[in-house]
Design an enzyme around this catalytic site. Sequence first.
Site, PDB file in Angstrom:
ATOM      1  N   GLY A  48      10.436  -3.424  11.813  1.00  0.00           N
ATOM      2  CA  GLY A  48      10.501  -4.492  12.489  1.00  0.00           C
ATOM      3  C   GLY A  48      11.402  -4.347  13.641  1.00  0.00           C
ATOM      4  N   GLU A  49      12.466  -5.210  13.856  1.00  0.00           N
ATOM      5  CA  GLU A  49      13.155  -5.050  14.713  1.00  0.00           C
ATOM      6  C   GLU A  49      14.726  -5.209  14.057  1.00  0.00           C
ATOM      7  OE1 GLU A  49      12.183  -4.405  17.815  1.00  0.00           O
ATOM      8  OE2 GLU A  49      14.409  -4.146  18.314  1.00  0.00           O
ATOM      9  N   SER A  50      15.409  -4.111  14.412  1.00  0.00           N
ATOM     10  CA  SER A  50      16.602  -3.979  13.411  1.00  0.00           C
ATOM     11  C   SER A  50      17.640  -5.152  14.212  1.00  0.00           C
ATOM     12  CB  SER A  50      17.170  -2.561  13.675  1.00  0.00           C
ATOM     13  OG  SER A  50      17.531  -2.209  15.014  1.00  0.00           O
ATOM     14  N   CYS A  80      11.691   2.986   9.596  1.00  0.00           N
ATOM     15  CA  CYS A  80      11.855   2.533  10.993  1.00  0.00           C
ATOM     16  C   CYS A  80      13.218   1.728  11.106  1.00  0.00           C
ATOM     17  CB  CYS A  80      10.732   1.973  11.443  1.00  0.00           C
ATOM     18  SG  CYS A  80      10.469   2.224  13.193  1.00  0.00           S
ATOM     19  N   ARG A 107      18.058   4.919  18.510  1.00  0.00           N
ATOM     20  CA  ARG A 107      16.881   3.917  18.472  1.00  0.00           C
ATOM     21  C   ARG A 107      15.865   4.068  19.556  1.00  0.00           C
ATOM     22  NH1 ARG A 107      18.793  -2.302  19.053  1.00  0.00           N
ATOM     23  NH2 ARG A 107      16.589  -2.415  18.618  1.00  0.00           N
ATOM     24  N   ILE A 133       5.943   3.771  15.662  1.00  0.00           N
ATOM     25  CA  ILE A 133       6.016   2.504  16.603  1.00  0.00           C
ATOM     26  C   ILE A 133       7.401   2.367  17.094  1.00  0.00           C
ATOM     27  CG2 ILE A 133       5.595   0.033  16.566  1.00  0.00           C
ATOM     28  CD1 ILE A 133       3.628   0.362  14.355  1.00  0.00           C
ATOM     29  N   ARG A 134       7.660   2.529  18.322  1.00  0.00           N
ATOM     30  CA  ARG A 134       9.121   2.695  18.902  1.00  0.00           C
ATOM     31  C   ARG A 134      10.119   3.037  17.799  1.00  0.00           C
ATOM     32  NH1 ARG A 134      10.302  -2.399  19.355  1.00  0.00           N
ATOM     33  NH2 ARG A 134       8.446  -3.065  18.543  1.00  0.00           N
ATOM     34  N   HIS A 169       5.853   4.874   9.575  1.00  0.00           N
ATOM     35  CA  HIS A 169       5.647   3.668   8.804  1.00  0.00           C
ATOM     36  C   HIS A 169       4.300   4.348   7.701  1.00  0.00           C
ATOM     37  CE1 HIS A 169       7.407   0.337  11.186  1.00  0.00           C
ATOM     38  NE2 HIS A 169       7.209   1.283  12.153  1.00  0.00           N
ATOM     39  N   GLU A 171       3.509   2.589   5.418  1.00  0.00           N
ATOM     40  CA  GLU A 171       2.909   1.453   4.666  1.00  0.00           C
ATOM     41  C   GLU A 171       1.711   1.163   5.876  1.00  0.00           C
ATOM     42  OE1 GLU A 171       5.597   1.501   6.536  1.00  0.00           O
ATOM     43  OE2 GLU A 171       5.668  -0.081   7.758  1.00  0.00           O
TER      44      GLU A 171
HETATM   45  N1  GLN Z   1      12.626  -0.307  17.574  1.00  0.00           N
HETATM   46  C1  GLN Z   1      12.718  -0.900  16.541  1.00  0.00           C
HETATM   47  C2  GLN Z   1      14.200  -1.096  16.437  1.00  0.00           C
HETATM   48  O1  GLN Z   1      14.979  -0.526  17.115  1.00  0.00           O
HETATM   49  C3  GLN Z   1      12.236  -0.197  15.416  1.00  0.00           C
HETATM   50  C4  GLN Z   1      10.884  -0.178  15.464  1.00  0.00           C
HETATM   51  C5  GLN Z   1      10.012  -0.293  14.151  1.00  0.00           C
HETATM   52  O2  GLN Z   1      10.645  -0.905  13.224  1.00  0.00           O
HETATM   53  N2  GLN Z   1       8.589  -0.172  14.278  1.00  0.00           N
HETATM   54  O3  GLN Z   1      14.792  -2.017  15.553  1.00  0.00           O
END
Ligand code: GLN
Length: 191
Positions: A48-50, A80, A107, A133-134, A169, A171
């Site tokens: 997700g977004e840390s 991630c 990151r 993903i990123r 990922h 999942e």
């Molecule tokens: N870019 C996100 C972060 O720095 C991580 C991306 C992800 O969990 N798919 O938190």
Amino acid sequence: MLQIGVLALQGAFVEHERMLDRLGIGHFQIRNRKELSLPMDGLILPGGESTAIGKLMDSLGMAALLRERIMEGLPVFGTCAGMILLADEIENDEKRHLQVMDITVRRNAYGRQLGSFFTQGTFAGKPVPMVFIRAPYIVEAGRNVEVLSVVEGHVVAARERNMLACSFHPELSGDLTVHSYFVEAMVKGGK
Ligand code: GLN
């Protein structure tokens, strides 16, 4: 039946639950301190977004308890953003989160916008499809950290005792290899 708690503050937690269903493993969502105190055999920190997950963990008063449970030996699997939450050091961020795993991560290591891609790699010697993903990757790992996956020269999955972290990922690819490893080698294996 084994029960795995899935941190459900933000991000791709439902997808992890579907993987656990396919493995026949019990699971429940963790959204607050009370749910974090429930008995569990393992814990998943989703992607997700840390920054967002970290803020929610702090404001809900969950960070210290999470750290404590992991330090006590609860098997944990971070994907991630989950990897970033576990890391001792984040190379390109001011913020630190749980700081339980002896790794330094970068990151958005593949770039912010175009940093999403698919590749085939190996995890603990087994072929796995990988969705990035990123994603972060590991730039430095302590000597008790076992590297489980390397893609293009970068460490993208590793284990230290009861902690497993991966950049990609599993999942989302639907491939059960990494979840099976977590359940068999770490959740069941640790018992
Ligand atoms: N870019 C996100 C972060 O720095 C991580 C991306 C992800 O969990 N798919 O938190």
